[in-house]
Design a protein around this motif. Sequence first.
Motif, PDB file in Angstrom:
ATOM      1  N   HIS A 104       0.811  -1.225   0.000  1.00 50.56           N
ATOM      2  CA  HIS A 104       0.000   0.000   0.000  1.00 50.56           C
ATOM      3  C   HIS A 104       0.841   1.271   0.000  1.00 50.56           C
ATOM      4  O   HIS A 104       0.339   2.347  -0.308  1.00 50.56           O
ATOM      5  N   ASP A 105       2.148   1.172   0.328  1.00 53.02           N
ATOM      6  CA  ASP A 105       3.020   2.340   0.301  1.00 53.02           C
ATOM      7  C   ASP A 105       3.943   2.357  -0.924  1.00 53.02           C
ATOM      8  O   ASP A 105       4.984   3.017  -0.913  1.00 53.02           O
ATOM      9  N   THR A 106       3.558   1.651  -1.975  1.00 53.15           N
ATOM     10  CA  THR A 106       4.364   1.654  -3.204  1.00 53.15           C
ATOM     11  C   THR A 106       4.572   3.095  -3.685  1.00 53.15           C
ATOM     12  O   THR A 106       3.608   3.851  -3.813  1.00 53.15           O
ATOM     13  N   PRO A 107       5.812   3.517  -3.931  1.00 53.96           N
ATOM     14  CA  PRO A 107       6.038   4.896  -4.374  1.00 53.96           C
ATOM     15  C   PRO A 107       5.434   5.137  -5.750  1.00 53.96           C
ATOM     16  O   PRO A 107       5.395   4.233  -6.587  1.00 53.96           O
ATOM     17  N   PRO A 108       4.957   6.345  -5.995  1.00 52.68           N
ATOM     18  CA  PRO A 108       4.393   6.650  -7.312  1.00 52.68           C
ATOM     19  C   PRO A 108       5.473   6.652  -8.383  1.00 52.68           C
ATOM     20  O   PRO A 108       6.668   6.788  -8.090  1.00 52.68           O
ATOM     21  N   GLU A 158       8.323  -1.619  -1.388  1.00 50.20           N
ATOM     22  CA  GLU A 158       7.302  -0.758  -0.790  1.00 50.20           C
ATOM     23  C   GLU A 158       7.912   0.228   0.210  1.00 50.20           C
ATOM     24  O   GLU A 158       7.635   1.427   0.177  1.00 50.20           O
ATOM     25  N   HIS A 159       8.714  -0.280   1.129  1.00 52.35           N
ATOM     26  CA  HIS A 159       9.338   0.567   2.146  1.00 52.35           C
ATOM     27  C   HIS A 159      10.827   0.739   1.912  1.00 52.35           C
ATOM     28  O   HIS A 159      11.490   1.458   2.652  1.00 52.35           O
ATOM     29  N   PHE A 160      11.366   0.046   0.906  1.00 58.93           N
ATOM     30  CA  PHE A 160      12.777   0.130   0.554  1.00 58.93           C
ATOM     31  C   PHE A 160      13.658  -0.292   1.726  1.00 58.93           C
ATOM     32  O   PHE A 160      14.705   0.312   1.986  1.00 58.93           O
ATOM     33  N   ASP A 161      13.225  -1.334   2.454  1.00 54.64           N
ATOM     34  CA  ASP A 161      14.039  -1.838   3.548  1.00 54.64           C
ATOM     35  C   ASP A 161      14.319  -3.320   3.354  1.00 54.64           C
ATOM     36  O   ASP A 161      13.586  -4.024   2.665  1.00 54.64           O
TER      37      ASP A 161
END
Length: 243
Positions: A104-108, A158-161
């Motif tokens: 749900h937090d996929t960057p645009p 999504e969160h790049f972690d």
Amino acid sequence: MELLAVPSTYASGRETLQRVATHILARRRAALCGKFGLRATPGGIGTPACGPDHEVVRIAGTRLVRELSGVTAHTSSLDLSTATLADSAEFVEVSLEPKFEAGHDTPPLGPTADPLGVDADVAAVVAGWFAFAWATLDRTLAELGPGADASVVQLWPEHFDAGCDVALGADQRANLGASPGDSFSAQPYLYVGPRDSARPGDPEYWNAPFGAALAYQDLRAAHDPIVTGVSFFVRGVDLLRSR
């Protein structure tokens, strides 16, 4: 392992790299094999080999690298300091048209026709951080042993972690991970994230809304950052198992 100083351009540069990781690397892996988890790779991050040509797409410094090792081995690269997101998509043969979701937090997508301007100093910090993350998590899981029942360490677009989850007992698990920076902290940090509200033991250890965090500056100041990171992870797991 040396952790580099963070340049002033870090936040915006990190966001650019996340866009490339999500909409080029993860999209390409999803198109080839239906998965989008990434890995630390030489000089940066990339996909595991997948598809009929055992394809790897990765960021190495400021280059986007595509490696094919099927019937004929071939490597090519693109300069991400001048290329656009559209150029990058064409280079790896992936379409930017369909909406891509890695959570749900996929960057645009952002602007696809503007030069990405990937910065070499930022790319070096991010690459070094994920190399450190993998080394630290690997050593942590070895120390925790088979009872940890650990998932595979992956970099989630999504969160790049980078992270995994481990068993605590009684059907409880916790997340162990490494963020290159986000809304919680502008700089990278390690974290232990219980999946419930339990925060047993030393209240000073549980210093973040999601559990516990170990800051980049503390790791850089340590004599051995990997040993310090492993101790942080193991302590969190031990505290959670003690409840």
